[in-house]
Design an enzyme around this catalytic site. Structure first.
Site, PDB file in Angstrom:
ATOM      1  N   LYS A  52       0.526   5.540   8.273  1.00 30.38           N
ATOM      2  CA  LYS A  52       1.100   5.837   6.989  1.00 30.38           C
ATOM      3  C   LYS A  52       0.309   5.899   5.842  1.00 30.38           C
ATOM      4  CE  LYS A  52       1.895   1.959   4.839  1.00 30.38           C
ATOM      5  NZ  LYS A  52       1.244   0.866   3.845  1.00 30.38           N
ATOM      6  N   LYS A  57      -7.239   1.668  -2.526  1.00 30.04           N
ATOM      7  CA  LYS A  57      -6.789   1.252  -1.366  1.00 30.04           C
ATOM      8  C   LYS A  57      -6.917   2.092  -0.269  1.00 30.04           C
ATOM      9  CE  LYS A  57      -4.668  -0.912   2.112  1.00 30.04           C
ATOM     10  NZ  LYS A  57      -5.333  -2.154   2.958  1.00 30.04           N
ATOM     11  N   SER A 108       0.960  -1.266   0.068  1.00 33.36           N
ATOM     12  CA  SER A 108       0.016   0.089  -0.116  1.00 33.36           C
ATOM     13  C   SER A 108       0.983   1.229  -0.016  1.00 33.36           C
ATOM     14  CB  SER A 108      -0.841  -0.060   0.932  1.00 33.36           C
ATOM     15  OG  SER A 108      -1.556  -1.180   1.435  1.00 33.36           O
TER      16      SER A 108
HETATM   17  P1  NAD Z   1       5.828  -5.804   7.455  1.00 32.98           P
HETATM   18  O1  NAD Z   1       6.680  -4.720   8.049  1.00 32.98           O
HETATM   19  O2  NAD Z   1       5.479  -6.820   8.137  1.00 32.98           O
HETATM   20  O3  NAD Z   1       6.806  -6.433   5.934  1.00 32.98           O
HETATM   21  C1  NAD Z   1       7.669  -5.812   5.261  1.00 32.98           C
HETATM   22  C2  NAD Z   1       8.623  -6.727   4.917  1.00 32.98           C
HETATM   23  O4  NAD Z   1       9.379  -5.840   3.820  1.00 32.98           O
HETATM   24  C3  NAD Z   1       9.657  -7.019   5.964  1.00 32.98           C
HETATM   25  O5  NAD Z   1       9.814  -8.484   5.970  1.00 32.98           O
HETATM   26  C4  NAD Z   1      10.961  -6.281   5.649  1.00 32.98           C
HETATM   27  O6  NAD Z   1      12.041  -7.062   6.104  1.00 32.98           O
HETATM   28  C5  NAD Z   1      10.897  -6.301   4.208  1.00 32.98           C
HETATM   29  N1  NAD Z   1      11.533  -5.055   3.608  1.00 32.98           N
HETATM   30  C6  NAD Z   1      11.306  -3.818   3.878  1.00 32.98           C
HETATM   31  N2  NAD Z   1      12.430  -3.055   3.354  1.00 32.98           N
HETATM   32  C7  NAD Z   1      12.794  -3.986   2.309  1.00 32.98           C
HETATM   33  C8  NAD Z   1      13.816  -3.989   1.123  1.00 32.98           C
HETATM   34  N3  NAD Z   1      14.490  -2.822   1.029  1.00 32.98           N
HETATM   35  N4  NAD Z   1      14.043  -4.976   0.339  1.00 32.98           N
HETATM   36  C9  NAD Z   1      13.528  -6.127   0.795  1.00 32.98           C
HETATM   37  N5  NAD Z   1      12.824  -6.394   1.931  1.00 32.98           N
HETATM   38  C10 NAD Z   1      12.342  -5.173   2.561  1.00 32.98           C
HETATM   39  O7  NAD Z   1       4.597  -5.212   6.599  1.00 32.98           O
HETATM   40  P2  NAD Z   1       3.170  -6.030   6.260  1.00 32.98           P
HETATM   41  O8  NAD Z   1       2.099  -5.949   7.414  1.00 32.98           O
HETATM   42  O9  NAD Z   1       3.594  -7.216   5.556  1.00 32.98           O
HETATM   43  O10 NAD Z   1       2.605  -4.986   5.201  1.00 32.98           O
HETATM   44  C11 NAD Z   1       3.092  -4.937   3.971  1.00 32.98           C
HETATM   45  C12 NAD Z   1       2.068  -4.026   2.963  1.00 32.98           C
HETATM   46  O11 NAD Z   1       0.803  -4.414   3.027  1.00 32.98           O
HETATM   47  C13 NAD Z   1       2.209  -2.770   3.575  1.00 32.98           C
HETATM   48  O12 NAD Z   1       2.291  -1.709   2.581  1.00 32.98           O
HETATM   49  C14 NAD Z   1       0.732  -2.410   4.494  1.00 32.98           C
HETATM   50  O13 NAD Z   1       0.399  -1.300   4.527  1.00 32.98           O
HETATM   51  C15 NAD Z   1      -0.149  -3.511   3.553  1.00 32.98           C
HETATM   52  N6  NAD Z   1      -1.182  -4.062   4.277  1.00 32.98           N
HETATM   53  C16 NAD Z   1      -0.674  -4.918   5.736  1.00 32.98           C
HETATM   54  C17 NAD Z   1      -1.891  -5.215   6.389  1.00 32.98           C
HETATM   55  C18 NAD Z   1      -1.859  -5.865   7.744  1.00 32.98           C
HETATM   56  O14 NAD Z   1      -2.947  -6.394   8.182  1.00 32.98           O
HETATM   57  N7  NAD Z   1      -0.511  -6.070   8.219  1.00 32.98           N
HETATM   58  C19 NAD Z   1      -3.298  -5.309   5.851  1.00 32.98           C
HETATM   59  C20 NAD Z   1      -3.376  -4.851   4.447  1.00 32.98           C
HETATM   60  C21 NAD Z   1      -2.438  -4.173   3.649  1.00 32.98           C
END
Ligand code: NAD
Length: 293
Positions: free
Chosen positions: A237, A169, A95
Site C-alpha cells: 500500500k 513517511k 500513512s
Molecule cells: P489496522 O487495519 O489494524 O487498523 C485500522 C482500523 O481502522 C481498524 O480498526 C478498522 O476497523 C478501522 N477503520 C477502517 N475504516 C474505518 C472507517 N471508515 N471508520 C472508522 N474506522 C475504520 O491498521 P494499523 O496497522 O493500525 O495501521 C494504521 C495506519 O498506520 C496505516 O496507515 C498503516 O500503514 C500505518 N502504520 C502501521 C504500522 C504497523 O506496524 N501496523 C506501522 C507504522 C504505520
C-alpha cells in the site's frame, strides 16, 4: 483539551490507551465494535460516528489504513466535516498518499479548522511503548498547539507544509523496502556461495552495511520467522503511494519499482499477511535455496 480518536486497529488502539494513561479525556470511534469496547473499558467514551466525535472534541486523531478510509471518515455521511466547527484540529496519523492528504487538509481549512498529517514509523511495539517516530506536516503553529499530545505517543518532528509528513513517511518506506531486499539478496548470495549466512550477518552487522533493518530482518530470514510485524499488504500500500506520487511528478525510482515487483510476487504466492522480512522468502524461491540455519 478533549481528544477524539478514530481507528482503533493494531496501532490506534494502544495509542488511544496511552492518551488515557496520561489522563487525557478521549472519545473514540471505529467501525469495529470490539476495539471500541476495549478502549471504553480503559476509560474512553464511545461516539456514534465521526461527526459525533468532531462535535464533542477539540483535537481529532485519525489512524486508518489508507486514503479512501480517511476520505470516508472525513467526507462520508456522518463524517468529520459535518461535525467540525471553527478552531478544531484534525491530526491524521495514518500513512496515506500526500496528494490526498493535501486535498483533505484544504477541505478542513474551508471549515475554519486545521489539519496536520502526522504519520508514524515504529510498529505495534513502539505504539504500545509510546515511542513512535512521528513526521508532521501542516501549519507549524498548529503543530506547536498539539505537540504536547503527540509527545505522549512518541517523538515528533516538524518537516514542512501540508503533505510533508506523508512524503517523509514514503521516503522511510522506500528506504526500508530497498534495505530489506538488499539484506535478503546478500544472505541468499552468501548461502549459494557456500558461506553460512548467520556468520556473514555477525561479521558485517557492526560495519557500514549494518542497519536497524538488518538487525530485525536478518534473524527472521535465518529462522524463516515471517509472522508480522509489518505486513506485506501494508508495505505494498505504501509503495503504491510512493509510485503513484513519483509517476505524477516524473521521478524515476528504479529500486522501489523492483522491490514492489518482489512484494507483488509474494502476494501472488499467498504471502500477503507475512512480515515484509519475507523478502527473504522471495530470494529463496528465486534461487532455490534455503536461508534457514
Ligand atoms: P489496522 O487495519 O489494524 O487498523 C485500522 C482500523 O481502522 C481498524 O480498526 C478498522 O476497523 C478501522 N477503520 C477502517 N475504516 C474505518 C472507517 N471508515 N471508520 C472508522 N474506522 C475504520 O491498521 P494499523 O496497522 O493500525 O495501521 C494504521 C495506519 O498506520 C496505516 O496507515 C498503516 O500503514 C500505518 N502504520 C502501521 C504500522 C504497523 O506496524 N501496523 C506501522 C507504522 C504505520
Amino acid at each position: 483539551m478533549k481528544i477524539g480518536f478514530i481507528g482503533l486497529g493494531i496501532m490506534g488502539k494502544p495509542m488511544a490507551k496511552n492518551l488515557l494513561k496520561a489522563g487525557k479525556s478521549v472519545v473514540v470511534y471505529d467501525v469495529a465494535s470490539e476495539p471500541v469496547e476495549e478502549v471504553v473499558r480503559a476509560g474512553a467514551e464511545a461516539a456514534a460516528s465521526p461527526k459525533d466525535v468532531a462535535g464533542g472534541t477539540d483535537v481529532i486523531i485519525t489512524m486508518l489504513p489508507n486514503s479512501p478510509h480517511v476520505r470516508e471518515v472525513l467526507c462520508g455521511k456522518d463524517g468529520l466535516l459535518e461535525g467540525l466547527s471553527a478552531g478544531k484540529i484534525v491530526v491524521d496519523m495514518s500513512s496515506i498518499a500526500p496528494i490526498a492528504s493535501r486535498e483533505m487538509c484544504g477541505l478542513v481549512r474551508e471549515k475554519g479548522c486545521e489539519m496536520l498529517d502526522a504519520p508514524v514509523s515504529g510498529g505495534q511495539e513502539k505504539a504500545e511503548k509510546g515511542t513512535l517516530a512521528i513526521m508532521v506536516g501542516g501549519s507549524e503553529p498548529v503543530y506547536q498547539k498539539v505537540r504536547e499530545i503527540l509527545d505522549l505517543l512518541g517523538k515528533s518532528t516538524y518537516v514542512g507544509e501540508s503533505g510533508a509528513g506523508q512524503v517523509t513517511k514514503l521516503v522511510n518506506q522506500t528506504i526500508v523496502a530497498v534495505n530489506i531486499a538488499a539484506v535478503a539478496e546478500g544472505m541468499a548470495f552468501a548461502k549459494k556461495a557456500g558461506v553460512d549466512p548467520e556468520r556473514v550477518f555477525h561479521a558485517i552487522r557492526g560495519g557500514l552495511a549494518g542497519s536497524q533493518c538488518m538487525e530485525d530482518k536478518a534473524p527472521r530470514m535465518l529462522e524463516e520467522r515471517y509472522n508480522p510485524g509489518f505486513r506485506i499488504t501494508l508495505h505494498v500500500k505504501d509503495l503504491n503511494n510512493v509510485l503513484e506520487t513519483s509517476r505524477n511528478l516524473h521521478i524515476s525510482m528504479p529500486m522501489t519499482s523492483q522491490v514492489m515487483e518482489m512484494m507483488q510476487n509474494l502476494m501472488a504466492r499467498g504471502c500477503e499477511g507475512m512480515d515484509h522480512g519475507a523478502l527473504g522468502k522471495f530470494y529463496e524461491l528465486l534461487n532455490d535455496v534455503s536461508l534457514k540455519k
